[in-house]
Every structure is written in C-alpha cells, then in structure tokens.
Design a protein around this motif. Structure first.
Motif, PDB file in Angstrom:
ATOM      1  N   GLU A   1      -5.602  -0.621  13.498  1.00 18.71           N
ATOM      2  CA  GLU A   1      -6.282   0.679  13.478  1.00 18.71           C
ATOM      3  C   GLU A   1      -7.740   0.554  13.900  1.00 18.71           C
ATOM      4  O   GLU A   1      -8.283   1.429  14.579  1.00 18.71           O
ATOM      5  CB  GLU A   1      -6.207   1.296  12.077  1.00 18.71           C
ATOM      6  N   ARG A   2      -8.383  -0.551  13.495  1.00 19.56           N
ATOM      7  CA  ARG A   2      -9.790  -0.707  13.866  1.00 19.56           C
ATOM      8  C   ARG A   2      -9.944  -0.884  15.367  1.00 19.56           C
ATOM      9  O   ARG A   2     -10.864  -0.315  15.969  1.00 19.56           O
ATOM     10  CB  ARG A   2     -10.399  -1.895  13.124  1.00 19.56           C
ATOM     11  N   MET A   3      -9.077  -1.664  15.984  1.00 23.09           N
ATOM     12  CA  MET A   3      -9.183  -1.873  17.426  1.00 23.09           C
ATOM     13  C   MET A   3      -8.963  -0.567  18.190  1.00 23.09           C
ATOM     14  O   MET A   3      -9.692  -0.246  19.136  1.00 23.09           O
ATOM     15  CB  MET A   3      -8.167  -2.923  17.868  1.00 23.09           C
ATOM     16  N   VAL A   4      -7.971   0.213  17.757  1.00 28.33           N
ATOM     17  CA  VAL A   4      -7.698   1.494  18.423  1.00 28.33           C
ATOM     18  C   VAL A   4      -8.867   2.454  18.220  1.00 28.33           C
ATOM     19  O   VAL A   4      -9.316   3.135  19.155  1.00 28.33           O
ATOM     20  CB  VAL A   4      -6.391   2.100  17.887  1.00 28.33           C
ATOM     21  N   LEU A   5      -9.383   2.508  16.982  1.00 29.69           N
ATOM     22  CA  LEU A   5     -10.488   3.416  16.691  1.00 29.69           C
ATOM     23  C   LEU A   5     -11.759   3.007  17.442  1.00 29.69           C
ATOM     24  O   LEU A   5     -12.529   3.865  17.893  1.00 29.69           O
ATOM     25  CB  LEU A   5     -10.745   3.445  15.187  1.00 29.69           C
ATOM     26  N   ALA A   6     -11.989   1.711  17.600  1.00 28.67           N
ATOM     27  CA  ALA A   6     -13.163   1.244  18.346  1.00 28.67           C
ATOM     28  C   ALA A   6     -13.074   1.641  19.817  1.00 28.67           C
ATOM     29  O   ALA A   6     -14.074   2.031  20.436  1.00 28.67           O
ATOM     30  CB  ALA A   6     -13.295  -0.266  18.204  1.00 28.67           C
ATOM     31  N   ALA A   7     -11.864   1.549  20.392  1.00 27.31           N
ATOM     32  CA  ALA A   7     -11.689   1.962  21.789  1.00 27.31           C
ATOM     33  C   ALA A   7     -11.885   3.469  21.949  1.00 27.31           C
ATOM     34  O   ALA A   7     -12.540   3.934  22.894  1.00 27.31           O
ATOM     35  CB  ALA A   7     -10.307   1.543  22.279  1.00 27.31           C
ATOM     36  N   LEU A   8     -11.319   4.244  21.013  1.00 31.52           N
ATOM     37  CA  LEU A   8     -11.509   5.699  21.071  1.00 31.52           C
ATOM     38  C   LEU A   8     -12.976   6.070  20.871  1.00 31.52           C
ATOM     39  O   LEU A   8     -13.473   7.031  21.484  1.00 31.52           O
ATOM     40  CB  LEU A   8     -10.644   6.375  20.005  1.00 31.52           C
ATOM     41  N   ASN A   9     -13.666   5.332  20.029  1.00 37.22           N
ATOM     42  CA  ASN A   9     -15.091   5.584  19.805  1.00 37.22           C
ATOM     43  C   ASN A   9     -15.888   5.398  21.090  1.00 37.22           C
ATOM     44  O   ASN A   9     -16.777   6.201  21.415  1.00 37.22           O
ATOM     45  CB  ASN A   9     -15.599   4.647  18.714  1.00 37.22           C
ATOM     46  N   LEU A  10     -15.574   4.360  21.849  1.00 31.93           N
ATOM     47  CA  LEU A  10     -16.270   4.126  23.117  1.00 31.93           C
ATOM     48  C   LEU A  10     -15.969   5.237  24.120  1.00 31.93           C
ATOM     49  O   LEU A  10     -16.861   5.708  24.837  1.00 31.93           O
ATOM     50  CB  LEU A  10     -15.861   2.769  23.683  1.00 31.93           C
ATOM     51  N   ILE A  11     -14.722   5.688  24.167  1.00 34.02           N
ATOM     52  CA  ILE A  11     -14.356   6.775  25.086  1.00 34.02           C
ATOM     53  C   ILE A  11     -15.080   8.064  24.708  1.00 34.02           C
ATOM     54  O   ILE A  11     -15.583   8.797  25.573  1.00 34.02           O
ATOM     55  CB  ILE A  11     -12.827   6.973  25.081  1.00 34.02           C
ATOM     56  N   CYS A  12     -15.165   8.356  23.415  1.00 31.17           N
ATOM     57  CA  CYS A  12     -15.869   9.564  22.961  1.00 31.17           C
ATOM     58  C   CYS A  12     -17.348   9.501  23.326  1.00 31.17           C
ATOM     59  O   CYS A  12     -17.951  10.516  23.706  1.00 31.17           O
ATOM     60  CB  CYS A  12     -15.701   9.727  21.457  1.00 31.17           C
TER      61      CYS A  12
END
Length: 430
Positions: free
Chosen positions: A277-288
């Motif tokens: 979950e952290r890896m996915v959330l970190a990637a989404l955070n960068l996209i946002c």
C-alpha cells in the motif's frame, strides 16, 4: 478617368461640408437670425468668429485655470498584460474669456448647452498609456454647459489604460499599485494651471465593484517638473490606484490541494515500507503532485520578474514526493538484506538505539529501571537489555539493516514534517 472624377466629387463634397460647419453662423443673414430664438442669437453672437484652437485667455500671459475631479465608476485589471483600465467620469471646469455675454441683451439667458467639439478644451494625455489608441488622447465628445461668465463645465466619460509594474510573489493573494500620469503635451504650466476640485480627494459615488479585483485605495496629487533650459514647467496629475485580488475562490482551488498533498506525503512516510500500500500510495502521491503543479502553472500569470511563492512551494513539494518514492523503494530493499551489516553501521545504529531519543523515535516504550530482556518478534523487540543502570543492545537478536531502515524511515518523517512547516510559514501566501 472615371475614378479621378469620382474622387474629385468626393473631395469637393467634403470641403463644402467642412466649410459649412465652420461658417454656419457667419453666413446666416442678420435679419434671419434676429427672428429666431434668443438661444440661436446667442450662439450666433458667441461662435461667429470663435476659434476653438486658441487658448481661452484675453491676456496670453495669464494662465488658464482648469479645475478637475476624477470620479471612478469601474476598474479592470489584466494580470496577463499588466494593464489597469479605469472607467471614470472626469469633471472639468475652466473659464473661456472669449465666450462671456451680457444676459440682459439675450433675454436673461444665463447658460447655454454646447458640444465639446465646439469649444477649446484642455487635452489631457496618459503619459504611461497601456493602449496607444486615439481614445487615450484628449476627451471624447460630450455636452458641456457654458455660463454667461464664460465658465465651462464638462463631465465626459473616460476610459484610461495604464501599464503597471506587477508583483506576483504572493499570488493568488497579490495586490498591485498602478499609477496614471496625466498631462498636456503642448501646453506648459505657465499656460494651463491644473488644480483638483477637492484637493486630491477622490469621490466615488455609485462605484461598481469588480468581481475579481478589490479597489483598496485611489489618490491624486499634482507634480510639477521644471526644465531650467527652457524656463518652463510641465505639471503632471498623478493618480495612484491600489487593487487587490479577491482570493476566496483561490483558497479552494489553490491552497486546499496543497494542504491535501502535504497530508498525503506524511501518510506515505508513516506507513510500513514493507507494505505494498505504501508503494502504491507513494506513486499516486507523485502523480498528484505533477497534476497539481501543471494546473497551477496554467493559472499563474506568465510575466514579471518574481516567481510566485505558491509555485515554488509546489516545486519543492514535488521534489519531496520524488524523494519519498525513492526512499520507499530503498527501505524495502534494506529490510530484506540478510548479509551482515558493516561494523560502522552497526555501531552507529546501536549507539542511537541505546539512547532515549532513539527509543522515542522508534516509538518504543522502554523503561531502563525494569530488568527485562525483550524478544525478537517486531521492530521494537529484542533491541535492548535493560538494567537499573544502563541499556545494552543484545547482539544475538540485533538486525542492523532492519533497524537502520526503521530508524531512517522515522528520521525522514521528522525531517519532511519540519521541512513542510518551514515551507508553509515562508512560501504559502498569507
């Protein structure tokens, strides 16, 4: 040949029209005018040999006093062109000594309504005009009131455009100070003496607010520059206009996403690096972050020498989001290393974890007074053997790579939190 004849007829018609407009009173027979109204007789008397290009003073050494008042009605500010558009009424009062009459000879007629293009008018020009259109020169055609004493009162509707030196550092909570310089190109201060009716105090009855810009203040003053070489003065009328952007809408579209991105970044750092979950959330955070900085980039005006602080904030936050994504991948690898750690890394990690600060960073609730030896099942277990006098690391249960990664993750959380606090206090608009 036919074209030349047509052109000749057109020029002849224009010449006759101009001649008629100039001599429309002088060509009228005296007996015909006498049979008309007093108003027509007065106009014949005043304008039969009047020249509206001649300054209205019988003594050329006497300056013509012109009193004026600016009455703002509406403002516009173009933040992409850095121009202020001021819609206003301009009250002008002066005395034309060539147009006075004895009211007893004209049926006690005390005033006369005339068009401004029939009179001499003080031509005011915008020195720092942002639009070199003809409307920026002089005053537009309007109706004026002429009194028997020669006093003329005109109130034309004007639209002045001025360049502004804008500063967008605090965008979208920016304010701008724009200045209008009005004066004459052809008359000196010894010929025309400008004065304010209310000593520079601006009256704003029925002012219509702008939905995007708020008028904070407007002031007027007169400045006189003397040219010693010619011994002339050239007065300037200076109007300072301060406008501020209405930022209520911007608080939702600009500041709210910035706060959400901060919370999202801190949430990524708080999660366990080993979870997917952290890896996915970190990637989404960068996209946002990328989408948000693109959106802000489209809204920020592309001019001026200063970079908006909100754009610098999003730029730095984007760098932090990239570092957090890289850190997440690094911590996952560190926690999975099975080879022995270097002695220096083990010593540094052991030194930190033996201190209360290190235990607090790892959120360990350890009491040195309790003589207990902790197990080896989680991050905070098996690290310390406590006694009444000291705390020691248990070498058999100590995984240096695992605890170094945990320590690095906690320190990164604190560092990013402090960085955001500084960025909010310095870069986010107040």
């Amino acid at each position: 040949m036919t074209r030349l004849l047509v052109l000749g007829f057109i020029l002849l018609a224009i010449n006759n029209t101009i001649q008629f407009s100039v001599d429309k009173y002088s060509q009228c027979p005296e007996d015909r005018v006498k049979n008309r109204s007093m108003t027509l007789q007065l106009r014949k008397h005043l304008f039969c040999d009047y020249d509206n290009y001649v300054r209205p003073s019988l003594q050329q050494d006497n300056a013509t006093k012109v009193y004026l008042e600016l009455i703002p009605k509406f403002i516009e500010f173009d933040d992409h062109a850095n121009t202020l558009v001021l819609h206003a009424w301009m009250a002008l009062i002066w005395t034309d000594e060539h147009l006075s009459w004895n009211i007893s000879k004209f049926g006690n007629l005390n005033s006369l309504q005339v068009s401004s293009d029939e009179l001499w008018i003080p031509h005011l020009y915008v020195y720092n005009s942002g639009n070199l259109d003809r409307e920026q020169y002089g005053i537009p055609k309007t109706d004026c009131v002429l009194h028997s004493s020669g006093r003329v009162a005109c109130v034309p509707a004007l639209k002045y455009t001025s360049h502004c030196i804008a500063n967008y550092q605090h965008w979208p909570f920016d304010s701008h100070n724009c200045t209008l310089y009005l004066g004459s190109w052809s008359h000196t201060g010894e010929e025309i003496d400008y004065s304010f009716i209310h000593r520079g105090v601006i009256q704003m009855p029925d002012f219509t607010p702008n939905p995007q810009w708020k008028l904070l203040s407007i002031s007027a003053q007169k400045k006189v520059e003397r040219f010693e070489a010619m011994n002339y003065t050239f007065p300037r009328l200076v109007f300072n206009v301060v406008v501020e952007r209405h930022s209520t809408f911007m608080q939702t579209t600009i500041l709210a996403p910035a706060i959400v991105l901060i919370v999202l970044t801190m949430m990524v750092l708080w999660l366990n690096p080993m979870t997917s979950e952290r890896m996915v959330l970190a990637a989404l955070n960068l996209i946002c972050h990328l989408l948000c900085i693109i959106d802000v980039n489209w809204q920020v005006p592309f001019n001026g020498d200063t970079l908006p602080s909100i754009l610098v904030f999003h730029q730095n936050s984007l760098v932090i989001a990239s570092v957090v994504l890289f850190l997440t991948a690094l911590l996952r690898q560190l926690k999975q290393i099975s080879i022995p750690a270097p002695v220096c890394l083990t010593s540094i990690t052991s030194f930190i974890l033996e201190r209360k600060a290190g235990q607090f960073i790892l959120l360990a609730t350890l009491d040195p007074k309790n003589s207990t030896t902790l197990g080896t099942t989680d991050d905070n277990v098996g690290l310390i053997q406590s006694s009444a006098t000291s705390s020691r690391i248990n070498p058999e249960s100590f995984n240096a790579w695992h605890h170094f990664a945990t320590l690095l993750n906690r320190l990164s959380f604190i560092a990013v939190l402090l960085t955001y606090v500084i960025m909010i206090s310095v870069l986010l608009p107040k």
